[in-house]
Every structure is written in structure tokens, then in C-alpha cells.
Design a protein around this motif. Sequence first.
Motif, PDB file in Angstrom:
ATOM      1  N   ARG A  51       0.832  -1.211   0.000  1.00  0.00           N
ATOM      2  CA  ARG A  51       0.000   0.000   0.000  1.00  0.00           C
ATOM      3  C   ARG A  51       0.864   1.257   0.000  1.00  0.00           C
ATOM      4  O   ARG A  51       0.602   2.211  -0.738  1.00  0.00           O
ATOM      5  CB  ARG A  51      -0.943   0.000   1.212  1.00  0.00           C
ATOM      6  CG  ARG A  51      -2.175  -0.846   1.004  1.00  0.00           C
ATOM      7  CD  ARG A  51      -3.219  -0.592   2.087  1.00  0.00           C
ATOM      8  NE  ARG A  51      -2.799  -1.031   3.403  1.00  0.00           N
ATOM      9  CZ  ARG A  51      -2.887  -2.279   3.846  1.00  0.00           C
ATOM     10  NH1 ARG A  51      -3.377  -3.217   3.066  1.00  0.00           N
ATOM     11  NH2 ARG A  51      -2.485  -2.598   5.058  1.00  0.00           N
ATOM     12  N   ALA A  52       1.912   1.259   0.816  1.00  0.00           N
ATOM     13  CA  ALA A  52       2.809   2.420   0.864  1.00  0.00           C
ATOM     14  C   ALA A  52       3.486   2.635  -0.491  1.00  0.00           C
ATOM     15  O   ALA A  52       3.629   3.775  -0.952  1.00  0.00           O
ATOM     16  CB  ALA A  52       3.861   2.233   1.960  1.00  0.00           C
ATOM     17  N   GLN A  53       3.869   1.542  -1.127  1.00  0.00           N
ATOM     18  CA  GLN A  53       4.515   1.640  -2.438  1.00  0.00           C
ATOM     19  C   GLN A  53       3.543   2.206  -3.475  1.00  0.00           C
ATOM     20  O   GLN A  53       3.917   3.059  -4.291  1.00  0.00           O
ATOM     21  CB  GLN A  53       4.987   0.240  -2.851  1.00  0.00           C
ATOM     22  CG  GLN A  53       5.927   0.217  -4.020  1.00  0.00           C
ATOM     23  CD  GLN A  53       6.410  -1.200  -4.276  1.00  0.00           C
ATOM     24  OE1 GLN A  53       5.609  -2.122  -4.447  1.00  0.00           O
ATOM     25  NE2 GLN A  53       7.718  -1.382  -4.303  1.00  0.00           N
ATOM     26  N   ARG A  54       2.290   1.768  -3.437  1.00  0.00           N
ATOM     27  CA  ARG A  54       1.293   2.291  -4.379  1.00  0.00           C
ATOM     28  C   ARG A  54       1.011   3.769  -4.118  1.00  0.00           C
ATOM     29  O   ARG A  54       0.843   4.560  -5.047  1.00  0.00           O
ATOM     30  CB  ARG A  54       0.000   1.474  -4.298  1.00  0.00           C
ATOM     31  CG  ARG A  54       0.109   0.126  -4.999  1.00  0.00           C
ATOM     32  CD  ARG A  54      -1.248  -0.535  -5.169  1.00  0.00           C
ATOM     33  NE  ARG A  54      -1.947  -0.765  -3.926  1.00  0.00           N
ATOM     34  CZ  ARG A  54      -1.950  -1.908  -3.246  1.00  0.00           C
ATOM     35  NH1 ARG A  54      -1.298  -2.935  -3.703  1.00  0.00           N
ATOM     36  NH2 ARG A  54      -2.633  -2.021  -2.120  1.00  0.00           N
ATOM     37  N   LEU A  64       1.024  14.738  -6.644  1.00  0.00           N
ATOM     38  CA  LEU A  64       0.208  15.250  -5.542  1.00  0.00           C
ATOM     39  C   LEU A  64       1.008  16.208  -4.663  1.00  0.00           C
ATOM     40  O   LEU A  64       2.171  15.957  -4.362  1.00  0.00           O
ATOM     41  CB  LEU A  64      -0.297  14.091  -4.669  1.00  0.00           C
ATOM     42  CG  LEU A  64      -1.195  13.047  -5.329  1.00  0.00           C
ATOM     43  CD1 LEU A  64      -1.545  11.955  -4.333  1.00  0.00           C
ATOM     44  CD2 LEU A  64      -2.444  13.695  -5.893  1.00  0.00           C
ATOM     45  N   SER A  65       0.346  17.261  -4.244  1.00  0.00           N
ATOM     46  CA  SER A  65       0.955  18.183  -3.277  1.00  0.00           C
ATOM     47  C   SER A  65       0.906  17.517  -1.908  1.00  0.00           C
ATOM     48  O   SER A  65       0.229  16.507  -1.713  1.00  0.00           O
ATOM     49  CB  SER A  65       0.187  19.500  -3.252  1.00  0.00           C
ATOM     50  OG  SER A  65      -1.091  19.302  -2.669  1.00  0.00           O
ATOM     51  N   GLN A  69      -1.672  14.750  -0.641  1.00  0.00           N
ATOM     52  CA  GLN A  69      -1.197  13.462  -0.123  1.00  0.00           C
ATOM     53  C   GLN A  69      -1.913  13.111   1.170  1.00  0.00           C
ATOM     54  O   GLN A  69      -2.330  11.975   1.370  1.00  0.00           O
ATOM     55  CB  GLN A  69       0.309  13.509   0.113  1.00  0.00           C
ATOM     56  CG  GLN A  69       1.141  13.510  -1.152  1.00  0.00           C
ATOM     57  CD  GLN A  69       2.622  13.607  -0.843  1.00  0.00           C
ATOM     58  OE1 GLN A  69       3.128  12.908   0.022  1.00  0.00           O
ATOM     59  NE2 GLN A  69       3.326  14.478  -1.559  1.00  0.00           N
ATOM     60  N   GLU A  70      -2.069  14.083   2.058  1.00  0.00           N
ATOM     61  CA  GLU A  70      -2.778  13.848   3.326  1.00  0.00           C
ATOM     62  C   GLU A  70      -4.239  13.491   3.078  1.00  0.00           C
ATOM     63  O   GLU A  70      -4.775  12.574   3.705  1.00  0.00           O
ATOM     64  CB  GLU A  70      -2.684  15.085   4.222  1.00  0.00           C
ATOM     65  CG  GLU A  70      -1.297  15.332   4.790  1.00  0.00           C
ATOM     66  CD  GLU A  70      -1.225  16.624   5.602  1.00  0.00           C
ATOM     67  OE1 GLU A  70      -2.278  17.038   6.139  1.00  0.00           O
ATOM     68  OE2 GLU A  70      -0.129  17.184   5.706  1.00  0.00           O
ATOM     69  N   GLN A  71      -4.878  14.226   2.152  1.00  0.00           N
ATOM     70  CA  GLN A  71      -6.288  13.969   1.856  1.00  0.00           C
ATOM     71  C   GLN A  71      -6.463  12.564   1.252  1.00  0.00           C
ATOM     72  O   GLN A  71      -7.363  11.814   1.648  1.00  0.00           O
ATOM     73  CB  GLN A  71      -6.835  15.028   0.892  1.00  0.00           C
ATOM     74  CG  GLN A  71      -6.927  16.412   1.507  1.00  0.00           C
ATOM     75  CD  GLN A  71      -7.223  17.492   0.477  1.00  0.00           C
ATOM     76  OE1 GLN A  71      -6.876  17.364  -0.699  1.00  0.00           O
ATOM     77  NE2 GLN A  71      -7.857  18.584   0.932  1.00  0.00           N
ATOM     78  N   VAL A  72      -5.604  12.230   0.314  1.00  0.00           N
ATOM     79  CA  VAL A  72      -5.681  10.917  -0.339  1.00  0.00           C
ATOM     80  C   VAL A  72      -5.383   9.816   0.670  1.00  0.00           C
ATOM     81  O   VAL A  72      -6.037   8.763   0.663  1.00  0.00           O
ATOM     82  CB  VAL A  72      -4.732  10.864  -1.561  1.00  0.00           C
ATOM     83  CG1 VAL A  72      -4.570   9.443  -2.080  1.00  0.00           C
ATOM     84  CG2 VAL A  72      -5.244  11.780  -2.669  1.00  0.00           C
ATOM     85  N   LEU A  76      -7.829   6.705   1.389  1.00  0.00           N
ATOM     86  CA  LEU A  76      -7.386   5.322   1.228  1.00  0.00           C
ATOM     87  C   LEU A  76      -7.456   4.543   2.531  1.00  0.00           C
ATOM     88  O   LEU A  76      -7.804   3.352   2.536  1.00  0.00           O
ATOM     89  CB  LEU A  76      -5.966   5.279   0.639  1.00  0.00           C
ATOM     90  CG  LEU A  76      -5.844   5.775  -0.806  1.00  0.00           C
ATOM     91  CD1 LEU A  76      -4.380   5.813  -1.235  1.00  0.00           C
ATOM     92  CD2 LEU A  76      -6.664   4.904  -1.753  1.00  0.00           C
ATOM     93  N   ASP A  77      -7.153   5.186   3.659  1.00  0.00           N
ATOM     94  CA  ASP A  77      -7.257   4.514   4.958  1.00  0.00           C
ATOM     95  C   ASP A  77      -8.709   4.129   5.254  1.00  0.00           C
ATOM     96  O   ASP A  77      -8.982   3.042   5.760  1.00  0.00           O
ATOM     97  CB  ASP A  77      -6.702   5.400   6.070  1.00  0.00           C
ATOM     98  CG  ASP A  77      -5.188   5.525   6.027  1.00  0.00           C
ATOM     99  OD1 ASP A  77      -4.527   4.686   5.360  1.00  0.00           O
ATOM    100  OD2 ASP A  77      -4.648   6.474   6.647  1.00  0.00           O
ATOM    101  N   GLN A  78      -9.626   5.032   4.935  1.00  0.00           N
ATOM    102  CA  GLN A  78     -11.050   4.739   5.134  1.00  0.00           C
ATOM    103  C   GLN A  78     -11.464   3.562   4.248  1.00  0.00           C
ATOM    104  O   GLN A  78     -12.164   2.648   4.705  1.00  0.00           O
ATOM    105  CB  GLN A  78     -11.905   5.960   4.825  1.00  0.00           C
ATOM    106  CG  GLN A  78     -13.392   5.708   5.006  1.00  0.00           C
ATOM    107  CD  GLN A  78     -14.249   6.892   4.597  1.00  0.00           C
ATOM    108  OE1 GLN A  78     -13.744   7.937   4.201  1.00  0.00           O
ATOM    109  NE2 GLN A  78     -15.551   6.723   4.698  1.00  0.00           N
ATOM    110  N   ALA A  79     -11.038   3.589   3.003  1.00  0.00           N
ATOM    111  CA  ALA A  79     -11.371   2.498   2.080  1.00  0.00           C
ATOM    112  C   ALA A  79     -10.792   1.175   2.579  1.00  0.00           C
ATOM    113  O   ALA A  79     -11.453   0.132   2.486  1.00  0.00           O
ATOM    114  CB  ALA A  79     -10.840   2.810   0.682  1.00  0.00           C
TER     115      ALA A  79
END
Length: 133
Positions: A51-54, A64-65, A69-72, A76-79
Motif C-alpha cells: 500500500r505504501a509503495q502504491r 500530488l501536493s 497526499q494527506e487527503q488521499v 485510502l485509509d477509510q477504504a
Amino acid sequence: MTTEPTIRQKATLWLAIVFVLGAALGGVLGYAFAHRSYAAEPAVLSADARRAQRREKLTHDVGLSSVQQEQVAKILDQAQGEYQAVHKVTDPQIEAVRQKTRDKIRAVLTDDQKPKFEEFLRQLDEERKRNGH
């Protein structure tokens, strides 16, 4: 009268010997290198590492700014949490289908084939476990 080889004949013979030995050694080393690199087990990353690599690739490929990055990351954590909830429900169902399928296959095999099938399953299960499934 002895027929002593000439210097040219000796040189030609040595050249042929060196060529044959070089070709043989090159073949052996080439074979060994090719099979070592292809036969080596691929590095298996943990789910977190994948996941970190992706995420890193996404950040780089999309540009990404830091705010994005924080928003994404939050999205992704929620997903990921949602995926885990789905897996808790479906994994037992998938396992039941897997076992039922294996039992049906066992029913059509001969006594000689059954141990081979069990070995096949053992290897398959090991591979699934290594890949995190």
C-alpha cells in the motif's frame, strides 16, 4: 622422420581449445546466471508495504501536493477499513466454496491421484499464504 606440428598448427590448436573452453564456460555461466535470477523467489512485500509503495507511486505519477497526499491518505485509509469489513463477511464464504470444490475434485480422483492432489493443494496454499491471501 617425425612429423612435428608447425608453430602455426600449434597456435591453431590452442586457439581452437581456448575457443571451445570459452564457449563451454560461457554457456555454463550463462545458464547458471539465468536460472539463478529467474528461479529466485520474488521479494514478497507485506500488505502495508505494498500500500505504501502504491501511494508513493500515485504521489509521484500524479504529482500530488503535500495537502493532497494527506487527503488521499485519509481516503485510502477509510477504504482499507471498508475492504476489511467486506473481507470479514466474504472470506469465510470463499473458503467454504474452496473446500467444497476441493472435495468434489477429490471424489473424482483415483487413490493414486489423491496424494498428488493433496501435494498440489499444499503448494497452492503455501503460495497463497506467501502472497497474503
